[in-house]
Design an enzyme around this catalytic site. Structure first.
Site, PDB file in Angstrom:
ATOM      1  CB  SER A   1      51.705 -17.313  15.305  1.00 46.99           C
ATOM      2  OG  SER A   1      53.107 -17.197  15.534  1.00 46.99           O
TER       3      SER A   1
ATOM      4  CG  ASP B   1      47.369 -16.012  12.642  1.00 46.40           C
ATOM      5  OD1 ASP B   1      46.185 -16.118  12.263  1.00 46.40           O
ATOM      6  OD2 ASP B   1      48.350 -16.341  11.941  1.00 46.40           O
ATOM      7  CG  HIS B   2      45.869 -20.110  13.204  1.00 44.99           C
ATOM      8  ND1 HIS B   2      44.830 -20.838  12.664  1.00 44.99           N
ATOM      9  CD2 HIS B   2      46.425 -19.437  12.169  1.00 44.99           C
ATOM     10  CE1 HIS B   2      44.768 -20.628  11.368  1.00 44.99           C
ATOM     11  NE2 HIS B   2      45.720 -19.761  11.028  1.00 44.99           N
TER      12      HIS B   2
ATOM     13  CG  ASP C   1      42.222 -22.701  14.482  1.00 49.01           C
ATOM     14  OD1 ASP C   1      41.168 -23.333  14.266  1.00 49.01           O
ATOM     15  OD2 ASP C   1      43.260 -22.853  13.820  1.00 49.01           O
TER      16      ASP C   1
ATOM     17  CG  HIS D   1      48.497 -21.502   7.012  1.00 46.89           C
ATOM     18  ND1 HIS D   1      47.849 -22.250   7.953  1.00 46.89           N
ATOM     19  CD2 HIS D   1      47.948 -20.259   7.085  1.00 46.89           C
ATOM     20  CE1 HIS D   1      46.955 -21.503   8.582  1.00 46.89           C
ATOM     21  NE2 HIS D   1      46.988 -20.292   8.073  1.00 46.89           N
ATOM     22  N   GLY D   2      51.464 -21.238   3.697  1.00 45.18           N
ATOM     23  CA  GLY D   2      52.725 -21.500   2.995  1.00 45.18           C
ATOM     24  C   GLY D   2      52.513 -21.438   1.488  1.00 45.18           C
TER      25      GLY D   2
ATOM     26  CG  HIS E   1      43.539 -18.056   7.844  1.00 44.90           C
ATOM     27  ND1 HIS E   1      44.387 -18.029   8.917  1.00 44.90           N
ATOM     28  CD2 HIS E   1      42.358 -17.554   8.283  1.00 44.90           C
ATOM     29  CE1 HIS E   1      43.751 -17.549   9.970  1.00 44.90           C
ATOM     30  NE2 HIS E   1      42.511 -17.246   9.612  1.00 44.90           N
TER      31      HIS E   1
ATOM     32  CB  THR F   1      51.855 -16.612   0.840  1.00 41.82           C
ATOM     33  OG1 THR F   1      52.153 -15.725   1.909  1.00 41.82           O
ATOM     34  CG2 THR F   1      53.087 -16.797  -0.042  1.00 41.82           C
TER      35      THR F   1
ATOM     36  CG  ASN G   1      53.518 -15.709   8.456  1.00 41.34           C
ATOM     37  OD1 ASN G   1      54.407 -14.890   8.661  1.00 41.34           O
ATOM     38  ND2 ASN G   1      53.510 -16.896   9.032  1.00 41.34           N
TER      39      ASN G   1
HETATM   40  P1  13P Z   1      50.577 -17.560   4.523  1.00 48.12           P
HETATM   41  O1  13P Z   1      51.731 -17.876   5.393  1.00 48.12           O
HETATM   42  O2  13P Z   1      50.303 -18.624   3.518  1.00 48.12           O
HETATM   43  O3  13P Z   1      50.686 -16.209   3.906  1.00 48.12           O
HETATM   44  O4  13P Z   1      49.278 -17.553   5.466  1.00 48.12           O
HETATM   45  C1  13P Z   1      49.239 -16.690   6.563  1.00 48.12           C
HETATM   46  C2  13P Z   1      48.080 -16.972   7.445  1.00 48.12           C
HETATM   47  O5  13P Z   1      47.036 -17.405   7.026  1.00 48.12           O
HETATM   48  C3  13P Z   1      48.224 -16.683   8.889  1.00 48.12           C
HETATM   49  O6  13P Z   1      47.117 -17.073   9.622  1.00 48.12           O
END
Ligand code: 13P
Length: 287
Positions: free
Chosen positions: A49, A84-85, A105, A177-178, A207, A210, A231
């Site tokens: 990132s 990333d992004h 992005d 995310h998260g 994306h 997780t 991530n």
């Molecule tokens: P997570 O943090 O939910 O695993 O997503 C990671 C992600 O999409 C990074 O671009």
């Protein structure tokens, strides 16, 4: 040698598996992901990132670190290094520093502006042989300080962006995310199927890897998802293992504090998480 994601992801799409993108934050993280890829004979994508790049003192440092590590660790599986992004400026900077792959992005712009800026990026990346990921429909949750509302992408807009000549496409399909909230509605497989139908053989990116249930991951792969970003899960396992080690008091024994020992359990935890994901995504033994 670092490669673009193009070949590995078209091969993954054809073979009905996905390659994991694991975000890196420091030397230990990078080493853990590279060694696990080699041990699993799996292609891999190291995600960075803009915030992580800043923390690691810039794109040039990262390119040099990854190249050096690949040589000294004898990493022979395909490895890509992917922004990333990326913002418009960040993407240009990462490319200039030698990143073989970037994400631009533009999902927070109105679609006309996203198309305009992505078109520009297609030209810039093509001239350098760099692969390009574009995004349509924002991904919910917070990633590195960027908060997305989370929306399901319009399949027709996805096709407009795919037709610009991008290498791969990330589309919001209810992913965030998260960690996912308890009342999360799940991925919209209907939207994904429609996007997949309209975008031809373009590898799609998921994306927010997780916390998505295994069955949903497998269904998404069957509908064209060829790259899955992880991530938060690595961060959580790293933090839990480090905390456990500190609480054990072992780092204060013997000769005293040893930073290499302190980071060891977290390093092993990342390796275990990455291996688990490679097996789930089906990339193990596909190098
Ligand atoms: P997570 O943090 O939910 O695993 O997503 C990671 C992600 O999409 C990074 O671009």
């Amino acid at each position: 040698m670092l490669v673009s994601v193009k070949e590995m992801l078209y091969k993954a799409r054809e073979g009905k598996y996905a390659v994991g993108q694991f975000n890196i934050n420091n030397l230990e993280w990078t080493k853990a992901v590279l060694l696990t890829a080699q041990e699993n004979n799996s292609p891999v994508i190291l995600g960075v990132s803009e915030g992580a790049a800043k923390y690691m003192t810039g794109y040039k440092t990262i390119v040099a670190m990854v190249n050096g590590m690949m040589e000294s660790l004898n990493i022979t599986v395909p490895v890509s290094l992917h922004l990333d992004h990326g913002s418009y400026e960040g993407a240009k900077e990462a490319m200039a520093a030698g990143f073989p792959s970037i994400m631009f992005d533009g999902s927070h712009y109105a679609i006309a502006e996203n198309i305009e800026k992505t078109t520009e990026m297609v030209k810039l990346t093509a001239a350098k042989g760099v692969s390009l990921e574009a995004e349509v429909g924002s991904i919910g949750g917070e990633e590195d300080g960027v908060v997305g509302a989370g929306e399901i992408a319009d399949p027709k807009e996805c096709k407009s962006i795919a037709d610009l000549g991008v290498t791969i496409l990330a589309a919001g399909i209810g992913n965030i995310h998260g960690q996912y909230p308890a009342n999360w509605a799940g991925l919209s497989m209907d939207a994904l199927a429609e996007i997949n139908k309209l975008c031809g053989d373009m590898p799609l990116v998921l994306h927010g890897g997780t916390g998505i249930p295994d069955a949903m991951i497998k269904e998404a792969i069957s509908l064209g998802v060829s790259k899955i970003n992880v991530n938060t899960e690595c961060q959580l396992t790293f933090a839990a293992a480090t905390r456990k080690y500190i609480e054990s008091g072992k780092d204060l024994q013997g000769k005293g504090f040893d930073p290499r020992k302190l980071l060891g359990p977290g390093f092993e935890a990342i390796k275990a998480t990455v291996k688990e994901k490679m097996d789930l995504f089906g990339s193990t033994n596909q190098a």
